[in-house]
Motif scaffolding. Structure first.
Motif, PDB file in Angstrom:
ATOM      1  N   ALA A  10      40.118  36.264  39.388  1.00 55.24           N
ATOM      2  CA  ALA A  10      40.102  36.992  38.020  1.00 55.24           C
ATOM      3  C   ALA A  10      40.775  37.485  37.652  1.00 55.24           C
ATOM      4  N   PHE A  14      43.905  37.065  34.769  1.00 53.00           N
ATOM      5  CA  PHE A  14      43.394  37.768  33.004  1.00 53.00           C
ATOM      6  C   PHE A  14      43.605  39.344  32.920  1.00 53.00           C
ATOM      7  N   ARG A  24      45.576  34.910  29.066  1.00 54.97           N
ATOM      8  CA  ARG A  24      45.670  34.208  29.809  1.00 54.97           C
ATOM      9  C   ARG A  24      47.186  33.880  29.855  1.00 54.97           C
ATOM     10  N   SER A  55      35.553  33.171  27.582  1.00 54.92           N
ATOM     11  CA  SER A  55      35.484  35.069  27.791  1.00 54.92           C
ATOM     12  C   SER A  55      34.434  36.043  28.165  1.00 54.92           C
ATOM     13  N   ILE A  58      34.403  35.614  32.505  1.00 55.00           N
ATOM     14  CA  ILE A  58      35.659  36.054  33.075  1.00 55.00           C
ATOM     15  C   ILE A  58      35.011  37.237  32.616  1.00 55.00           C
TER      16      ILE A  58
END
Length: 64
Positions: A10, A14, A24, A55, A58
């Motif tokens: 991740a 991101f 992204r 989000s 993430i």
């Protein structure tokens, strides 16, 4: 209690802005670009904002 580790996959994909939005890259711009129209590849340039539902997940992976 041990520290939480950032998800390394991740971390590479991101980015979190100062206001807390998750950015992204758009899909489809890595390979086989020769047969894709220039109009499409230009449209795929730049960053996109993640959907609010995604989000949240993430940010958890990034330890925020």
């Amino acid at each position: 209690m041990p520290k939480n580790k950032t998800h390394s996959g991740a971390k590479k994909r991101f980015k979190i802005t100062g206001s807390g939005k998750v950015l992204r890259e758009r899909a489809g711009k890595r390979h086989l670009l020769e047969h894709k129209p220039s109009k499409l590849t230009r449209r795929l340039t730049g960053n996109a904002e993640m959907a609010p539902g995604d989000s949240k997940t993430i940010k958890k992976l990034l330890g925020k």
